[in-house]
Motif scaffolding. Structure first.
Motif, short mmCIF file in Angstrom:
data_model
loop_
_atom_site.label_atom_id
_atom_site.label_comp_id
_atom_site.label_asym_id
_atom_site.label_seq_id
_atom_site.Cartn_x
_atom_site.Cartn_y
_atom_site.Cartn_z
N GLU A 144 0.96 -1.05 0.16
CA GLU A 144 -0.08 0.04 0.09
C GLU A 144 0.78 1.25 0.24
OE1 GLU A 144 -3.30 -0.15 -0.28
OE2 GLU A 144 -3.36 -2.36 -0.05
N PRO A 145 0.11 2.28 -0.34
CA PRO A 145 1.13 3.60 -0.29
C PRO A 145 1.36 3.84 1.22
CG PRO A 145 -1.18 3.87 -1.70
CD PRO A 145 -1.06 2.50 -0.87
N LEU A 146 2.45 4.75 1.22
CA LEU A 146 3.09 5.00 2.77
C LEU A 146 2.10 6.19 3.21
CD1 LEU A 146 5.24 4.81 4.75
CD2 LEU A 146 6.54 6.75 3.53
N THR A 147 1.25 5.97 4.23
CA THR A 147 0.41 6.94 4.85
C THR A 147 1.19 7.30 5.91
OG1 THR A 147 -0.65 5.04 5.93
CG2 THR A 147 -1.71 5.71 4.12
N ALA A 148 0.72 8.21 6.59
CA ALA A 148 1.33 8.69 7.92
C ALA A 148 1.37 7.78 9.30
CB ALA A 148 0.35 10.24 8.41
N ARG A 149 0.21 6.88 9.03
CA ARG A 149 -0.02 5.88 10.01
C ARG A 149 1.08 4.63 9.75
NH1 ARG A 149 -3.74 5.23 13.83
NH2 ARG A 149 -4.82 6.59 12.64
N ARG A 150 1.36 4.55 8.69
CA ARG A 150 2.29 3.41 8.17
C ARG A 150 3.72 3.83 8.52
NH1 ARG A 150 2.48 0.45 2.47
NH2 ARG A 150 3.99 -0.73 3.85
N TYR A 151 3.72 5.19 8.20
CA TYR A 151 5.25 5.68 8.42
C TYR A 151 5.50 5.85 9.90
CZ TYR A 151 8.76 9.49 8.74
OH TYR A 151 9.89 10.13 9.30
N ASN B 33 10.20 16.74 2.97
CA ASN B 33 8.79 17.25 2.91
C ASN B 33 7.76 16.47 2.31
OD1 ASN B 33 9.11 19.84 4.25
ND2 ASN B 33 10.86 20.14 2.65
N CYS B 34 7.86 14.92 2.39
CA CYS B 34 6.70 13.95 2.14
C CYS B 34 5.79 14.50 2.98
CB CYS B 34 7.26 12.64 2.11
SG CYS B 34 6.24 11.57 1.72
N ARG B 35 4.53 14.61 2.49
CA ARG B 35 3.31 14.73 3.33
C ARG B 35 2.98 13.90 4.44
NH1 ARG B 35 -2.31 15.84 0.43
NH2 ARG B 35 -0.92 17.92 -0.59
N PRO B 36 2.95 12.60 4.20
CA PRO B 36 2.99 11.75 5.55
C PRO B 36 4.00 12.14 6.76
CG PRO B 36 3.02 10.38 3.48
CD PRO B 36 3.57 11.90 3.45
N HIS B 37 5.09 12.43 6.29
CA HIS B 37 6.47 12.89 7.32
C HIS B 37 5.61 14.28 8.25
CE1 HIS B 37 9.66 11.02 4.72
NE2 HIS B 37 8.64 10.21 4.95
N HIS B 38 4.94 14.88 7.90
CA HIS B 38 4.55 15.88 8.72
C HIS B 38 3.03 15.77 9.10
CE1 HIS B 38 8.16 18.06 7.77
NE2 HIS B 38 8.11 17.72 6.69
N ALA B 39 2.16 14.86 9.12
CA ALA B 39 0.96 14.90 9.70
C ALA B 39 0.93 14.98 11.05
CB ALA B 39 0.39 13.40 9.26
N ASN B 40 -0.30 15.31 11.56
CA ASN B 40 -0.27 15.64 13.06
C ASN B 40 0.23 14.38 13.90
OD1 ASN B 40 -0.98 18.33 12.54
ND2 ASN B 40 -3.26 17.74 12.56
N LEU B 41 -0.22 13.34 13.56
CA LEU B 41 -0.08 11.93 14.39
C LEU B 41 1.29 11.64 14.40
CD1 LEU B 41 0.49 9.00 12.41
CD2 LEU B 41 -1.93 9.75 12.08
N VAL B 42 2.36 11.99 13.47
CA VAL B 42 3.56 11.69 13.19
C VAL B 42 4.44 12.85 14.20
CG1 VAL B 42 5.54 12.09 11.90
CG2 VAL B 42 3.70 10.88 11.06
N GLU B 43 3.94 14.07 14.17
CA GLU B 43 4.54 15.16 14.99
C GLU B 43 4.29 14.79 16.34
OE1 GLU B 43 6.36 17.46 13.83
OE2 GLU B 43 5.94 17.23 11.60
#
Length: 242
Positions: A112-119, A145-155
């Motif tokens: 699957e694509p790399l989502t914030a949750r997978r990251y 600056n990939c979008r999943p890297h900066h999602a709120n759950l990641v931060e």
């Protein structure tokens, strides 16, 4: 009497064969036997490669790319620059982490694509957290600056783990040393004979070539960071030689 070549002028193909073998961990003596070029010539080529790599230049090589030779000092001339922001594409998605004298295993992102949750769950939990613990308080995480890297759950996750992050300007791969590591890894895979024909072969090639990547080359990319920052400030955020 030594029968090794004392030629000072080699073809781009010969130069690149030497560099690929040295990057792969071969000694200069082994390269001398395999290619038939004296160690003095090999040493000069390797030292020049390390110097030009840290300055953002590349020696010529046959990897299905088009190389343009320009006059010295014309690299950042607007005539030669085409700006683009690209997303998507096929192939294999992978993750690695690098630091001075260290690196993570190469992780292949499948299915699957790399989502914030997978990251967060597959990469941060299993790679970054343990890597940070091994390095200690000196670690500062630099992401692109990939979008999943900066999602709120990641931060939120990084904050909870006490992992300090380094801010990176948007669309600034010249400020991220791992971009040059990706470039070198891609060139080494492209130079394999025969080249990978399937995704499975590509995955195997990436894993094998990453395992051969010398830490010296990674260290030089990271050591260039102060100079990259100074150069970026000097050109006020414009194009840099990196």
């Amino acid at each position: 009497m030594s029968m090794m070549s004392q030629r000072s002028h080699l073809t781009d193909s010969e130069v690149w064969r030497i560099i690929v073998r040295l990057e792969g961990g071969h000694t200069q003596a082994k390269v001398e036997q395999a290619i038939g070029v004296s160690q003095s010539v090999i040493s000069r080529i390797w030292n020049h490669f390390l110097e030009t790599e840290s300055a953002g230049r590349r020696p010529g090589q046959d990897n299905r790319c088009i190389f343009i030779w320009r006059d010295r000092g014309s690299r950042n001339n607007p005539v030669f620059i085409h700006e683009s922001v690209r997303f998507g594409g096929g192939g294999v998605s992978v993750y690695v982490g690098i630091s001075i004298d260290g690196r993570t295993d190469l992780y292949i992102i499948r299915d699957e694509p790399l989502t914030a949750r997978r990251y967060r769950d597959e990469i941060l939990r299993h790679f970054v957290v343990f890597y940070a613990a091994a390095i200690g308080d000196d670690l500062m995480l630099m992401k692109d600056n990939c979008r999943p890297h900066h999602a709120n759950l990641v931060e939120d996750f990084l904050f909870e783990e006490g992992i300090v992050q380094m801010e990176l300007p948007a669309c600034s791969p010249d400020m991220n040393p791992i971009e040059h590591v990706w470039d070198a890894l891609g060139r080494r895979v492209a130079c394999r004979q025969p080249p990978p024909q399937t995704l499975q072969e590509l995955e195997s090639a990436l894993l094998e070539e990453w395992g051969r990547k010398p830490l010296l080359v990674i260290n030089r990319r990271i050591d260039s960071m102060p100079q990259r920052g100074s150069t970026l400030l000097a050109v006020r955020g414009n194009h840099t030689p990196y």
